[in-house]
Structure formats: C-alpha cells, structure tokens
Design a protein around this motif. Sequence first.
Motif, PDB file in Angstrom:
ATOM      1  N   GLN A   1       0.844  -1.206   0.000  1.00  0.00           N
ATOM      2  CA  GLN A   1       0.000   0.000   0.000  1.00  0.00           C
ATOM      3  C   GLN A   1       0.878   1.254   0.000  1.00  0.00           C
ATOM      4  N   SER A   2       0.514   2.214  -0.841  1.00  0.00           N
ATOM      5  CA  SER A   2       1.338   3.414  -0.982  1.00  0.00           C
ATOM      6  C   SER A   2       1.068   4.430   0.128  1.00  0.00           C
ATOM      7  N   ARG A   3      -0.170   4.532   0.565  1.00  0.00           N
ATOM      8  CA  ARG A   3      -0.495   5.500   1.612  1.00  0.00           C
ATOM      9  C   ARG A   3      -0.550   4.815   2.977  1.00  0.00           C
ATOM     10  N   PRO A   4      -0.100   5.515   4.016  1.00  0.00           N
ATOM     11  CA  PRO A   4      -0.171   4.908   5.356  1.00  0.00           C
ATOM     12  C   PRO A   4      -1.614   4.870   5.856  1.00  0.00           C
ATOM     13  N   ARG A   5      -1.890   3.852   6.638  1.00  0.00           N
ATOM     14  CA  ARG A   5      -3.226   3.734   7.237  1.00  0.00           C
ATOM     15  C   ARG A   5      -3.388   4.785   8.325  1.00  0.00           C
ATOM     16  N   PRO A   6      -4.628   5.266   8.550  1.00  0.00           N
ATOM     17  CA  PRO A   6      -4.835   6.214   9.645  1.00  0.00           C
ATOM     18  C   PRO A   6      -4.650   5.528  11.004  1.00  0.00           C
ATOM     19  N   VAL A   7      -4.346   6.331  12.013  1.00  0.00           N
ATOM     20  CA  VAL A   7      -4.136   5.808  13.365  1.00  0.00           C
ATOM     21  C   VAL A   7      -5.223   6.382  14.275  1.00  0.00           C
ATOM     22  N   LYS A   8      -5.886   5.501  15.007  1.00  0.00           N
ATOM     23  CA  LYS A   8      -6.852   5.946  16.011  1.00  0.00           C
ATOM     24  C   LYS A   8      -6.103   6.032  17.336  1.00  0.00           C
ATOM     25  N   VAL A   9      -6.123   7.230  17.930  1.00  0.00           N
ATOM     26  CA  VAL A   9      -5.426   7.469  19.191  1.00  0.00           C
ATOM     27  C   VAL A   9      -6.481   7.761  20.255  1.00  0.00           C
ATOM     28  N   VAL A  10      -6.398   7.057  21.375  1.00  0.00           N
ATOM     29  CA  VAL A  10      -7.320   7.289  22.494  1.00  0.00           C
ATOM     30  C   VAL A  10      -6.536   7.957  23.608  1.00  0.00           C
ATOM     31  N   VAL A  11      -7.002   9.156  24.008  1.00  0.00           N
ATOM     32  CA  VAL A  11      -6.368   9.884  25.106  1.00  0.00           C
ATOM     33  C   VAL A  11      -7.259   9.772  26.335  1.00  0.00           C
ATOM     34  N   SER A  12      -6.750  10.230  27.467  1.00  0.00           N
ATOM     35  CA  SER A  12      -7.455   9.966  28.722  1.00  0.00           C
ATOM     36  C   SER A  12      -8.648  10.880  28.992  1.00  0.00           C
ATOM     37  N   SER A  13      -8.722  12.044  28.338  1.00  0.00           N
ATOM     38  CA  SER A  13      -9.862  12.923  28.606  1.00  0.00           C
ATOM     39  C   SER A  13     -10.202  13.758  27.380  1.00  0.00           C
ATOM     40  N   GLU A  14     -11.405  14.297  27.389  1.00  0.00           N
ATOM     41  CA  GLU A  14     -11.835  15.177  26.303  1.00  0.00           C
ATOM     42  C   GLU A  14     -10.992  16.446  26.270  1.00  0.00           C
ATOM     43  N   ARG A  15     -10.591  16.910  27.428  1.00  0.00           N
ATOM     44  CA  ARG A  15      -9.777  18.116  27.514  1.00  0.00           C
ATOM     45  C   ARG A  15      -8.437  17.910  26.800  1.00  0.00           C
ATOM     46  N   GLN A  16      -7.844  16.745  27.005  1.00  0.00           N
ATOM     47  CA  GLN A  16      -6.589  16.436  26.340  1.00  0.00           C
ATOM     48  C   GLN A  16      -6.791  16.314  24.828  1.00  0.00           C
ATOM     49  N   LYS A  17      -7.905  15.722  24.438  1.00  0.00           N
ATOM     50  CA  LYS A  17      -8.206  15.620  23.010  1.00  0.00           C
ATOM     51  C   LYS A  17      -8.318  17.009  22.394  1.00  0.00           C
ATOM     52  N   ASP A  18      -9.026  17.898  23.066  1.00  0.00           N
ATOM     53  CA  ASP A  18      -9.182  19.267  22.568  1.00  0.00           C
ATOM     54  C   ASP A  18      -7.835  19.966  22.458  1.00  0.00           C
ATOM     55  N   LYS A  19      -6.968  19.735  23.429  1.00  0.00           N
ATOM     56  CA  LYS A  19      -5.639  20.356  23.398  1.00  0.00           C
ATOM     57  C   LYS A  19      -4.851  19.870  22.188  1.00  0.00           C
ATOM     58  N   VAL A  20      -4.879  18.563  21.942  1.00  0.00           N
ATOM     59  CA  VAL A  20      -4.149  18.007  20.805  1.00  0.00           C
ATOM     60  C   VAL A  20      -4.702  18.571  19.498  1.00  0.00           C
ATOM     61  N   LEU A  21      -6.012  18.651  19.390  1.00  0.00           N
ATOM     62  CA  LEU A  21      -6.609  19.162  18.157  1.00  0.00           C
ATOM     63  C   LEU A  21      -6.283  20.637  17.944  1.00  0.00           C
ATOM     64  N   LYS A  22      -6.222  21.411  19.029  1.00  0.00           N
ATOM     65  CA  LYS A  22      -5.855  22.820  18.897  1.00  0.00           C
ATOM     66  C   LYS A  22      -4.409  22.976  18.443  1.00  0.00           C
ATOM     67  N   GLN A  23      -3.547  22.099  18.933  1.00  0.00           N
ATOM     68  CA  GLN A  23      -2.124  22.178  18.607  1.00  0.00           C
ATOM     69  C   GLN A  23      -1.792  21.470  17.293  1.00  0.00           C
ATOM     70  N   ALA A  24      -2.720  20.738  16.717  1.00  0.00           N
ATOM     71  CA  ALA A  24      -2.446  19.931  15.523  1.00  0.00           C
ATOM     72  C   ALA A  24      -1.992  20.770  14.344  1.00  0.00           C
ATOM     73  N   LYS A  25      -2.418  22.012  14.288  1.00  0.00           N
ATOM     74  CA  LYS A  25      -2.009  22.875  13.175  1.00  0.00           C
ATOM     75  C   LYS A  25      -0.497  23.088  13.171  1.00  0.00           C
ATOM     76  N   ASN A  26       0.149  22.904  14.315  1.00  0.00           N
ATOM     77  CA  ASN A  26       1.590  23.116  14.432  1.00  0.00           C
ATOM     78  C   ASN A  26       2.421  21.949  13.905  1.00  0.00           C
ATOM     79  N   VAL A  27       1.797  20.826  13.568  1.00  0.00           N
ATOM     80  CA  VAL A  27       2.546  19.661  13.113  1.00  0.00           C
ATOM     81  C   VAL A  27       2.970  19.825  11.645  1.00  0.00           C
ATOM     82  N   LYS A  28       2.255  20.631  10.902  1.00  0.00           N
ATOM     83  CA  LYS A  28       2.582  20.813   9.487  1.00  0.00           C
ATOM     84  C   LYS A  28       3.942  21.483   9.353  1.00  0.00           C
ATOM     85  N   GLY A  29       4.767  20.918   8.508  1.00  0.00           N
ATOM     86  CA  GLY A  29       6.099  21.486   8.284  1.00  0.00           C
ATOM     87  C   GLY A  29       7.163  21.012   9.239  1.00  0.00           C
ATOM     88  N   THR A  30       6.817  20.153  10.180  1.00  0.00           N
ATOM     89  CA  THR A  30       7.824  19.621  11.109  1.00  0.00           C
ATOM     90  C   THR A  30       8.468  18.395  10.491  1.00  0.00           C
TER      91      THR A  30
END
Length: 135
Positions: free
Chosen positions: A103-132
């Motif tokens: 397969q040429s494209r990687p499969r998506p990864v489902k990540v389970v974090v411990s709380s909704e607050r942590q999920k929200d934090k990751v999603l807010k910071q996700a924009k910073n992953v581009k270009g790293t």
Amino acid sequence: AVDEKVNKIMVTMEKQKVDNREIHDCVQDAVRMKLQEDKEESEEIKKRSTSIIVHGLKESTEVDGDLRKKQDEELLISVLHEIQCDDVSVEGNVRLGRYDSTQSRPRPVKVVVSSERQKDKVLKQAKNVKGTKVQ
C-alpha cells in the motif's frame, strides 16, 4: 336472560383485561428496549469523545506487528512532543484497516487519550505539526 347477558359481559371484561395486560407488557418491553439502546448509544458517544484519528503518519515496514505498533507509539510520542502536548497521556492507539506492505499511503491511526480536555488540546495544537520533521 339477564344472568346470561351478565355472564357474557363478564367474559368480555375478562378478555379485555387479558388484552390490556398483553398491550401493557408489550409497551413495557418496547420502552425497556429503547432505554437500553439509548444507554448504549450514550456510552458509545462517551467512549468516542476521547478518540483522535491521525492521517498521514508514516507507517513502519516491519514484518512483526508488535514492532510496528511499538514504532507507531514512538512516532506518536514524538509528534505530541513537537506540538507541545507532552502532558497528554495516550491510553491506546491502533492502525485502522488491514496491513498491506504494498500500500502506498499509510493507514490512519486511532489514538485514544485519557480525557476530552486532552483531546481538545491536541486538536488545537495539531495545526503546528505541518512542516515539522516528524510527519
């Protein structure tokens, strides 16, 4: 004749009681089933509220599934570090779909974090992953 009519009325009343009980039992069962479905649905929503799907995360070419999972965990930790989410605790992760080395494209990864607050934090910071470098 009056006794006969009274007996017919009594028999009719008994039939109606039985019918009413059957209807009552049927309604009770339907309500019980609907409540159970609603409870299961709310549990499912709560369970999903701490899940994140990550696309484009480089997939390992290892043959052993345990090694691939270990490398995925290490890659996730480095991505979380890059987006300054070191305090987020990952409870689990899994690649979605069947492994195919061609397969040429990687499969998506489902990540389970411990709380909704942590999920929200990751999603807010996700924009910073581009270009790293850790994509």
